[in-house]
Each structure stands twice: as C-alpha cells, then as structure tokens.
Design a protein around this motif. Structure first.
Motif, PDB file in Angstrom:
ATOM      1  N   ALA A 124      17.958   6.269  -7.631  1.00 21.32           N
ATOM      2  CA  ALA A 124      17.202   7.382  -8.218  1.00 21.32           C
ATOM      3  C   ALA A 124      18.064   8.157  -9.209  1.00 21.32           C
ATOM      4  O   ALA A 124      17.589   8.576 -10.274  1.00 21.32           O
ATOM      5  CB  ALA A 124      16.697   8.307  -7.116  1.00 21.32           C
ATOM      6  N   GLN A 125      19.347   8.327  -8.882  1.00 18.20           N
ATOM      7  CA  GLN A 125      20.247   9.027  -9.798  1.00 18.20           C
ATOM      8  C   GLN A 125      20.439   8.246 -11.092  1.00 18.20           C
ATOM      9  O   GLN A 125      20.444   8.817 -12.184  1.00 18.20           O
ATOM     10  CB  GLN A 125      21.592   9.260  -9.110  1.00 18.20           C
ATOM     11  CG  GLN A 125      21.524  10.248  -7.961  1.00 18.20           C
ATOM     12  CD  GLN A 125      22.815  10.321  -7.166  1.00 18.20           C
ATOM     13  OE1 GLN A 125      23.734   9.532  -7.381  1.00 18.20           O
ATOM     14  NE2 GLN A 125      22.892  11.256  -6.242  1.00 18.20           N
ATOM     15  N   ARG A 126      20.591   6.910 -10.982  1.00 15.78           N
ATOM     16  CA  ARG A 126      20.753   6.085 -12.191  1.00 15.78           C
ATOM     17  C   ARG A 126      19.486   6.091 -13.029  1.00 15.78           C
ATOM     18  O   ARG A 126      19.526   6.120 -14.256  1.00 15.78           O
ATOM     19  CB  ARG A 126      21.116   4.656 -11.808  1.00 15.78           C
ATOM     20  CG  ARG A 126      22.408   4.467 -11.031  1.00 15.78           C
ATOM     21  CD  ARG A 126      23.646   4.654 -11.876  1.00 15.78           C
ATOM     22  NE  ARG A 126      24.029   6.048 -12.075  1.00 15.78           N
ATOM     23  CZ  ARG A 126      24.566   6.829 -11.138  1.00 15.78           C
ATOM     24  NH1 ARG A 126      24.770   6.389  -9.915  1.00 15.78           N
ATOM     25  NH2 ARG A 126      24.901   8.057 -11.413  1.00 15.78           N
ATOM     26  N   LEU A 127      18.332   6.034 -12.350  1.00 20.36           N
ATOM     27  CA  LEU A 127      17.068   6.101 -13.070  1.00 20.36           C
ATOM     28  C   LEU A 127      16.941   7.447 -13.778  1.00 20.36           C
ATOM     29  O   LEU A 127      16.492   7.522 -14.927  1.00 20.36           O
ATOM     30  CB  LEU A 127      15.899   5.909 -12.099  1.00 20.36           C
ATOM     31  CG  LEU A 127      14.480   5.941 -12.692  1.00 20.36           C
ATOM     32  CD1 LEU A 127      14.310   4.833 -13.727  1.00 20.36           C
ATOM     33  CD2 LEU A 127      13.433   5.806 -11.596  1.00 20.36           C
ATOM     34  N   GLY A 128      17.383   8.510 -13.096  1.00 20.79           N
ATOM     35  CA  GLY A 128      17.364   9.826 -13.722  1.00 20.79           C
ATOM     36  C   GLY A 128      18.276   9.889 -14.938  1.00 20.79           C
ATOM     37  O   GLY A 128      17.898  10.439 -15.982  1.00 20.79           O
ATOM     38  N   THR A 129      19.475   9.314 -14.823  1.00 19.71           N
ATOM     39  CA  THR A 129      20.406   9.305 -15.951  1.00 19.71           C
ATOM     40  C   THR A 129      19.813   8.577 -17.151  1.00 19.71           C
ATOM     41  O   THR A 129      19.870   9.068 -18.285  1.00 19.71           O
ATOM     42  CB  THR A 129      21.734   8.644 -15.544  1.00 19.71           C
ATOM     43  OG1 THR A 129      22.337   9.400 -14.496  1.00 19.71           O
ATOM     44  CG2 THR A 129      22.691   8.569 -16.723  1.00 19.71           C
ATOM     45  N   ALA A 130      19.235   7.389 -16.903  1.00 14.83           N
ATOM     46  CA  ALA A 130      18.647   6.611 -18.003  1.00 14.83           C
ATOM     47  C   ALA A 130      17.486   7.362 -18.646  1.00 14.83           C
ATOM     48  O   ALA A 130      17.344   7.392 -19.873  1.00 14.83           O
ATOM     49  CB  ALA A 130      18.186   5.250 -17.487  1.00 14.83           C
ATOM     50  N   THR A 131      16.639   7.974 -17.810  1.00 11.82           N
ATOM     51  CA  THR A 131      15.502   8.728 -18.337  1.00 11.82           C
ATOM     52  C   THR A 131      15.978   9.932 -19.133  1.00 11.82           C
ATOM     53  O   THR A 131      15.461  10.233 -20.220  1.00 11.82           O
ATOM     54  CB  THR A 131      14.601   9.191 -17.181  1.00 11.82           C
ATOM     55  OG1 THR A 131      14.181   8.057 -16.415  1.00 11.82           O
ATOM     56  CG2 THR A 131      13.371   9.917 -17.708  1.00 11.82           C
ATOM     57  N   GLY A 132      16.974  10.624 -18.597  1.00 13.38           N
ATOM     58  CA  GLY A 132      17.489  11.801 -19.292  1.00 13.38           C
ATOM     59  C   GLY A 132      18.112  11.458 -20.632  1.00 13.38           C
ATOM     60  O   GLY A 132      17.869  12.137 -21.635  1.00 13.38           O
ATOM     61  N   VAL A 133      18.928  10.393 -20.658  1.00 15.69           N
ATOM     62  CA  VAL A 133      19.549   9.979 -21.920  1.00 15.69           C
ATOM     63  C   VAL A 133      18.481   9.606 -22.944  1.00 15.69           C
ATOM     64  O   VAL A 133      18.589   9.946 -24.127  1.00 15.69           O
ATOM     65  CB  VAL A 133      20.510   8.795 -21.677  1.00 15.69           C
ATOM     66  CG1 VAL A 133      20.932   8.168 -23.004  1.00 15.69           C
ATOM     67  CG2 VAL A 133      21.738   9.260 -20.905  1.00 15.69           C
ATOM     68  N   ALA A 134      17.430   8.917 -22.488  1.00 18.19           N
ATOM     69  CA  ALA A 134      16.359   8.527 -23.410  1.00 18.19           C
ATOM     70  C   ALA A 134      15.631   9.746 -23.965  1.00 18.19           C
ATOM     71  O   ALA A 134      15.419   9.861 -25.179  1.00 18.19           O
ATOM     72  CB  ALA A 134      15.374   7.601 -22.697  1.00 18.19           C
ATOM     73  N   CYS A 135      15.260  10.688 -23.084  1.00 12.47           N
ATOM     74  CA  CYS A 135      14.493  11.855 -23.527  1.00 12.47           C
ATOM     75  C   CYS A 135      15.338  12.809 -24.352  1.00 12.47           C
ATOM     76  O   CYS A 135      14.935  13.246 -25.446  1.00 12.47           O
ATOM     77  CB  CYS A 135      13.914  12.583 -22.312  1.00 12.47           C
ATOM     78  SG  CYS A 135      12.707  11.633 -21.371  1.00 12.47           S
TER      79      CYS A 135
END
Length: 482
Positions: free
Chosen positions: A416-427
C-alpha cells in the motif's frame, strides 16, 4: 540464572534488531539515493530519458509487486530463510547495477534489486513482531520508523557525497557498490544473530507446494498491481491517455483476486485482516501518507538541481534537516505510542502538514539561491512530524495481527505504501511538469506540487481520525455494565 538468561536473550534480540535495521536502511536507501545520481548515469552511460525513468520506477515497481508473495514465503518458510535469501540476492543485484556496461543492463539489474528488496521488507516487520512484544515491540518499531525516515531523506545526501567523491563519470556506480560491504557484513551477522522462526503457518501434512502457495492468487495480484502501477510510474513517458485504461483493468483484476481469495483455505492475502479496524485504517493511512511525503523529495530535488543549479551534494544537504527531525522523533514516537495510541500519529500528521505548508511559504518568500536556508526549519518540523507518524502507525497497524500472519500483513502494508508513492509521484509530478511546460517558474511548480502532496497528507489525517472515532464507539459496547 533465570534473570541472566533473560538478559542474554534480550541482548541477542537487540543485536538481531540492529542487523534488521541495517539491512532495512540499505534497501530503502536505494529508493531515493538514485534520484541525485541520474545526471551522472546519463553522462556515464549515455542513458535516455526513458532509461532514467526505468532506473527509478523499475525498482519501485518490482519492489511493490513482490511484497505480498514475499510475506507469504516468510510466513511459510521461516523469516530467517527468506531474510537471508533476500539479502544475498540484493547484494548480488547491487553488484550487477554497479558493473552494468549499458543502460539496458542497469535497468534489468535494478528490476532484480527491487524484487530482492521486496523480499526483505516483510521479513523485517515480521521478525520484529516475532522477537518483541508489548512496549518493547513498540520501541522496536520506533527504531524501524527512524530507519525508514532516515533512509528516505538521507538518500539524496548520500548519493551526492558519493558522486562528489568519485566524479560524475563513474560516481553513480558507487551508489550501488556501497551496498556490497554492507551486504556481506550484514549477511555474516544475520547467520549468527537472526533467530530461526518458531511460528510458521501450519498446513496439512503432505500438502503439495500448490496447496501452500496460491499461484493463481500470485498471478492475479501481480497482474492487477502491475496494471495499476505501470501507467503511474510511466506517466511522464507514456503520453497517450489510453494508458489509464490499464488502471481500470488493474482494478478489475484485483476484484477478481479478492473473490478468488475468499474461497481459499490458505489465501495469499487474508482479507479477514481488513476487518480489524486498526489494520484497515493503518494501511489506508500509510498509503496516503507515502503518497504525500515521499513526493516532496522528488520535486524538491528537481527544483534545487534543475531550477536553482544546486549540485547533487548541495541538493542532498538541503534535505538533511528532515532526516534529522525524523531520526530524533521516531524513537520517541515508538515509546509514546504504547501509552497514547493513535493520538501520536494525529499529532505527527498535523506537524507534517504544518511543516510542508511552511516549506511552500518559505520558497515563495525567499526565492533564489538562499532557498535551502529558508526551508531548513520547516523541513525539520516536517521531519519531526514524520517520525511521529511512520513508526507509530506501523506499530498500531500490526498490533492486532497474529504473529503467524505478520509477514503477509507487513507485505500488504508496504505494498500500500509503494502504491501510494507511485500514485503520489504521478499526481504531483503531473501538476509539477504541466506548470513548467506552460512556461511557469520552477518555484511556482514546486509550490503547486506541494499543495497536491498536502492533500494526500490530509487524507491520511482523516484515516487517523476515523480510527480514533471507531475506537471510541467500540469501547462503550465492550465495557461491562454495572
């Protein structure tokens, strides 16, 4: 004699914890240390922008994909075996990265390195669950939170120091070679100090490997996460809007995965864990928080190096106040959480949001070469808040998880943390680069991106408040009537 034996066991556990933290620091450092090495890699290997994107995102991608299966392997095989295997693979992959003759070879080695790091992650949290209990466990998670914060924030500084010492032509290779002596020493110490797992998942005697490892679940989960993460990590490289259909496909695959898991005797992900309030809200909080705080380093480093002309070393040093604040407060947070619970993370999140907002204000009020000095105090404040957030949330999230499922639960949390990091970097990256493409200034692009990051941090605060509210509602129901 009994007291002496207990003290000896306590010393052994603390030494084993030190090995786990050393390995955790090494693997997590490679998430952020590469950011300041990208110009050196481009110069040394003639790497294209797409190659550089994969050097960064490929590590995060395979890291995230392997976490949950790695947690299951640790629960089944024993965390010591999985830990040693992951450490050996990580050290070998680091050597392959440093020796890479071409950009393509480097990308392949980084994919392997990310997978090895993903194998290590759940074992560290699982070993802490297994070796410690009560307040001692909270303190251990506090030190682990310190490690996470330091590794994330110190990566750019460490990379800058190595590149400054070795030169821009080959300095990037030492970003990976530095893992070799650490990995070898840690492996020797782990062989002697890491205890053999005493609590593994029990399966029926004689059950085959397919009964113990849900390969269909691994395939569905891996394909679903890959479909969701790939357009996020490649958001800047894939210009066509058709890429977002992969997210839809990923969500559908994850829904099929959830349905498949309900019928399994030994599921890859025990969905009943999500029925536990502390675990459910802790996973959500971690996902939103990592979407916010890790992306700030991404755009801040770019802003300083490309916008203001800072060197890799100067840009890394500018982030050091955050690392110092996180190191100081994380151990304190680990001690406070056993007494004050979720309130500690609420205080931490409010502090992070305040520090992030003040950092944005400092960039606006003090433009130009003195920006690093102006942002030092706000970043220190944000770091203090981060230390009060990561470690206590980790401890609270896993507090009610059975030790036999600690590896799997830790894998889901880190996924979940990695998914959050990827989503945050994208947004955040989309807002940041869109403003630059429209002719905006680097400072304004950083400020707009930071506002998006604050939005994610506010979402994590909502999760923490919801957990407290749910706990308050549950307590009267469980309180005996007089």
């Amino acid at each position: 004699m009994g007291a002496g034996h207990e003290r000896a066991e306590e010393r052994r556990r603390l030494r084993a914890l030190a090995v786990c933290l050393l390995v955790g620091f090494m693997s997590l450092l490679d998430v952020s240390i590469v950011n300041v090495a990208l110009p050196s890699i481009e110069h040394g290997l003639g790497a294209s922008e797409a190659d550089l994107a994969w050097v960064v995102s490929g590590y995060a991608l395979t890291f995230g994909l392997i976490l949950v299966p790695a947690g299951v392997l640790g629960d089944l095989w024993g965390r010591r075996t999985a830990f040693l295997t992951g450490l050996l693979l990580f050290t070998l992959a680091s050597a392959a990265c440093g020796l890479a003759p071409t950009a393509t070879a480097l990308v392949i080695a980084r994919l392997a390195q990310g997978a090895a790091s993903g194998l290590l992650g759940p074992q560290i949290s699982g070993l802490i669950q297994e070796m410690f209990a009560g307040p001692a466990r909270a303190r251990a998670f506090g030190w682990f939170g310190t490690t996470v914060g330091l590794a994330t924030a110190a990566g750019p500084l460490a990379g800058g120091l190595l590149i400054n010492a070795a030169g821009s032509e080959s300095g990037w290779r030492w970003v990976f070679f530095v893992n070799l002596p650490i990995g070898l020493v840690a492996f020797a110490l782990a062989l002697r100090l890491i205890p053999r797992s005493g609590r593994r998942l029990v399966v029926e005697p004689g059950a085959g490997i397919t009964a113990r490892i849900d390969f269909v679940g691994v395939l569905l989960l891996g394909a679903g996460l890959l479909a969701v993460l790939l357009p996020l990590v490649q958001e800047q490289q894939w210009k066509s809007p058709a890429k977002w259909w992969l997210v839809v496909l990923g969500v559908l695959l994850l829904a099929v995965f959830a349905r498949w898991e309900r019928g399994r005797t030994l599921p890859l992900v025990d969905l009943s864990l999500l029925a536990t309030r502390s675990y459910r809200y802790g996973v959500s909080l971690g996902m939103f928080y990592f979407a916010g705080f890790t992306t700030i380093f991404f755009i801040f480093t770019l802003f300083l190096q490309r916008g203001l002309g800072y060197s890799a070393l100067e840009a890394g040093a500018a982030i050091t106040p955050f690392a110092v604040g996180s190191a100081v407060s994380a151990a304190l947070g680990g001690r406070l959480v056993s007494e004050h619970g979720r309130v500690v993370t609420i205080v931490g999140l409010v502090t992070v949001i305040a520090g992030t907002g003040l950092t944005t204000l400092a960039v606006h009020l003090v433009p130009g070469q003195h920006t690093a000095y102006a942002t030092a105090a706000p970043l220190l404040l944000a770091g203090i808040g981060s230390g009060l957030t990561i470690a206590p949330n980790l401890s609270l999230t896993l507090s009610e998880v059975p030790v036999q499922r600690a590896g799997t639960a830790g894998g889901v949390l880190q996924t979940a943390q990695r998914l959050g990091t990827a989503t945050g970097v994208a947004c955040v990256g989309a807002v940041f680069f869109a403003h630059l493409a429209g002719g905006g200034s680097w400072a304004n692009a950083f400020q707009l991106g930071t506002l998006v990051a604050i939005g994610f941090e506010l979402c994590s605060l909502v999760c923490a408040l919801a957990d407290v509210r749910g706990r308050d509602r549950a307590e009267p129901a469980t309180r005996p009537e007089r």
